[in-house]
Design a protein around this motif. Structure first.
Motif, mmCIF file in Angstrom:
data_model
loop_
_atom_site.group_PDB
_atom_site.id
_atom_site.type_symbol
_atom_site.label_atom_id
_atom_site.label_comp_id
_atom_site.label_asym_id
_atom_site.label_seq_id
_atom_site.Cartn_x
_atom_site.Cartn_y
_atom_site.Cartn_z
ATOM 1 N N SER A 25 32.447 102.009 -44.351
ATOM 2 C CA SER A 25 32.823 103.300 -44.944
ATOM 3 C C SER A 25 33.858 103.102 -46.061
ATOM 4 O O SER A 25 33.834 103.827 -47.059
ATOM 5 C CB SER A 25 33.372 104.244 -43.872
ATOM 6 O OG SER A 25 34.512 103.682 -43.248
ATOM 7 N N ALA A 28 31.959 101.829 -49.054
ATOM 8 C CA ALA A 28 31.257 102.953 -49.682
ATOM 9 C C ALA A 28 32.204 103.743 -50.574
ATOM 10 O O ALA A 28 31.875 104.062 -51.723
ATOM 11 C CB ALA A 28 30.654 103.863 -48.612
ATOM 12 N N SER A 35 29.917 109.693 -49.869
ATOM 13 C CA SER A 35 29.871 109.684 -48.403
ATOM 14 C C SER A 35 29.202 108.401 -47.925
ATOM 15 O O SER A 35 28.439 107.762 -48.664
ATOM 16 C CB SER A 35 29.103 110.890 -47.873
ATOM 17 O OG SER A 35 27.717 110.739 -48.123
ATOM 18 N N SER A 36 29.466 108.063 -46.678
ATOM 19 C CA SER A 36 28.825 106.896 -46.081
ATOM 20 C C SER A 36 27.319 107.104 -45.957
ATOM 21 O O SER A 36 26.543 106.168 -46.127
ATOM 22 C CB SER A 36 29.421 106.604 -44.703
ATOM 23 O OG SER A 36 30.760 106.203 -44.835
ATOM 24 N N VAL A 37 26.913 108.324 -45.665
ATOM 25 C CA VAL A 37 25.486 108.634 -45.530
ATOM 26 C C VAL A 37 24.772 108.372 -46.847
ATOM 27 O O VAL A 37 23.711 107.734 -46.877
ATOM 28 C CB VAL A 37 25.275 110.101 -45.078
ATOM 29 C CG1 VAL A 37 23.809 110.477 -45.130
ATOM 30 C CG2 VAL A 37 25.836 110.307 -43.687
ATOM 31 N N GLN A 38 25.345 108.840 -47.947
ATOM 32 C CA GLN A 38 24.754 108.613 -49.267
ATOM 33 C C GLN A 38 24.665 107.108 -49.556
ATOM 34 O O GLN A 38 23.654 106.622 -50.059
ATOM 35 C CB GLN A 38 25.598 109.311 -50.334
ATOM 36 C CG GLN A 38 25.046 109.145 -51.725
ATOM 37 C CD GLN A 38 26.006 109.634 -52.785
ATOM 38 O OE1 GLN A 38 27.217 109.517 -52.636
ATOM 39 N NE2 GLN A 38 25.467 110.162 -53.862
ATOM 40 N N TYR A 40 24.580 104.551 -47.320
ATOM 41 C CA TYR A 40 23.577 103.920 -46.456
ATOM 42 C C TYR A 40 22.166 104.168 -46.988
ATOM 43 O O TYR A 40 21.346 103.255 -47.021
ATOM 44 C CB TYR A 40 23.687 104.442 -45.017
ATOM 45 C CG TYR A 40 24.595 103.625 -44.134
ATOM 46 C CD1 TYR A 40 24.084 102.711 -43.219
ATOM 47 C CD2 TYR A 40 25.973 103.763 -44.209
ATOM 48 C CE1 TYR A 40 24.907 101.961 -42.403
ATOM 49 C CE2 TYR A 40 26.820 103.025 -43.398
ATOM 50 C CZ TYR A 40 26.285 102.120 -42.496
ATOM 51 O OH TYR A 40 27.111 101.382 -41.695
ATOM 52 N N ARG A 41 21.878 105.394 -47.377
ATOM 53 C CA ARG A 41 20.535 105.717 -47.875
ATOM 54 C C ARG A 41 20.212 104.939 -49.140
ATOM 55 O O ARG A 41 19.123 104.370 -49.273
ATOM 56 C CB ARG A 41 20.416 107.218 -48.144
ATOM 57 C CG ARG A 41 20.267 108.027 -46.907
ATOM 58 C CD ARG A 41 20.084 109.493 -47.228
ATOM 59 N NE ARG A 41 20.052 110.270 -46.002
ATOM 60 C CZ ARG A 41 20.389 111.536 -45.913
ATOM 61 N NH1 ARG A 41 20.774 112.195 -46.992
ATOM 62 N NH2 ARG A 41 20.328 112.166 -44.766
ATOM 63 N N ARG A 44 19.847 101.116 -48.337
ATOM 64 C CA ARG A 44 18.602 100.815 -47.627
ATOM 65 C C ARG A 44 17.388 100.944 -48.550
ATOM 66 O O ARG A 44 16.457 100.141 -48.473
ATOM 67 C CB ARG A 44 18.443 101.715 -46.422
ATOM 68 C CG ARG A 44 17.231 101.332 -45.616
ATOM 69 C CD ARG A 44 17.124 102.117 -44.337
ATOM 70 N NE ARG A 44 16.048 101.533 -43.572
ATOM 71 C CZ ARG A 44 16.077 101.342 -42.284
ATOM 72 N NH1 ARG A 44 17.121 101.693 -41.598
ATOM 73 N NH2 ARG A 44 15.071 100.807 -41.669
ATOM 74 N N THR A 45 17.400 101.928 -49.414
ATOM 75 C CA THR A 45 16.298 102.122 -50.344
ATOM 76 C C THR A 45 16.139 100.903 -51.247
ATOM 77 O O THR A 45 15.027 100.444 -51.494
ATOM 78 C CB THR A 45 16.526 103.384 -51.204
ATOM 79 O OG1 THR A 45 16.544 104.514 -50.334
ATOM 80 C CG2 THR A 45 15.450 103.558 -52.251
ATOM 81 N N THR A 50 19.930 98.251 -43.911
ATOM 82 C CA THR A 50 21.206 98.963 -43.988
ATOM 83 C C THR A 50 22.318 97.985 -44.356
ATOM 84 O O THR A 50 22.158 96.773 -44.218
ATOM 85 C CB THR A 50 21.556 99.617 -42.640
ATOM 86 O OG1 THR A 50 21.809 98.588 -41.680
ATOM 87 C CG2 THR A 50 20.455 100.554 -42.166
ATOM 88 N N SER A 52 24.943 97.400 -42.685
ATOM 89 C CA SER A 52 25.281 96.680 -41.452
ATOM 90 C C SER A 52 24.318 95.531 -41.209
ATOM 91 O O SER A 52 24.738 94.416 -40.857
ATOM 92 C CB SER A 52 25.239 97.618 -40.250
ATOM 93 O OG SER A 52 26.129 98.676 -40.416
#
Length: 74
Positions: A25, A28, A35-38, A40-41, A44-45, A50, A52
């Motif tokens: 985090s 990021a 955000s961490s969600v943004q 990670y997505r 990964r893309t 991920t 991690s």
């Protein structure tokens, strides 16, 4: 994908390899994701795993360690 986002992801990749004690985090945030969600997505893309998973794999050599953004060397 925009150039700035590509640069952010490349920097994050380097940080994941070279700073194993740093929280994802924090990486990021330090690489400019809101955000961490943004993060990670996006990671990964582009990387197919991920942040991690990338860190756990210990990717440091070979084709998998190639820059996420072609033409950008670390």
């Amino acid at each position: 994908m925009g150039r700035l986002r590509s640069l952010r992801l490349e920097r994050a990749r380097v940080m994941l390899r070279t700073q194993p004690g740093k929280r994802i985090s924090t990486i990021a945030q330090e690489t400019g994701f809101s955000s961490s969600v943004q993060f990670y997505r996006a990671f990964r893309t582009v990387a197919g795993m991920t942040p991690s998973e990338y860190r756990e794999a210990g990717i440091t050599e070979g084709p998998a360690a190639a820059p996420i953004v072609p033409g950008l060397e670390t």
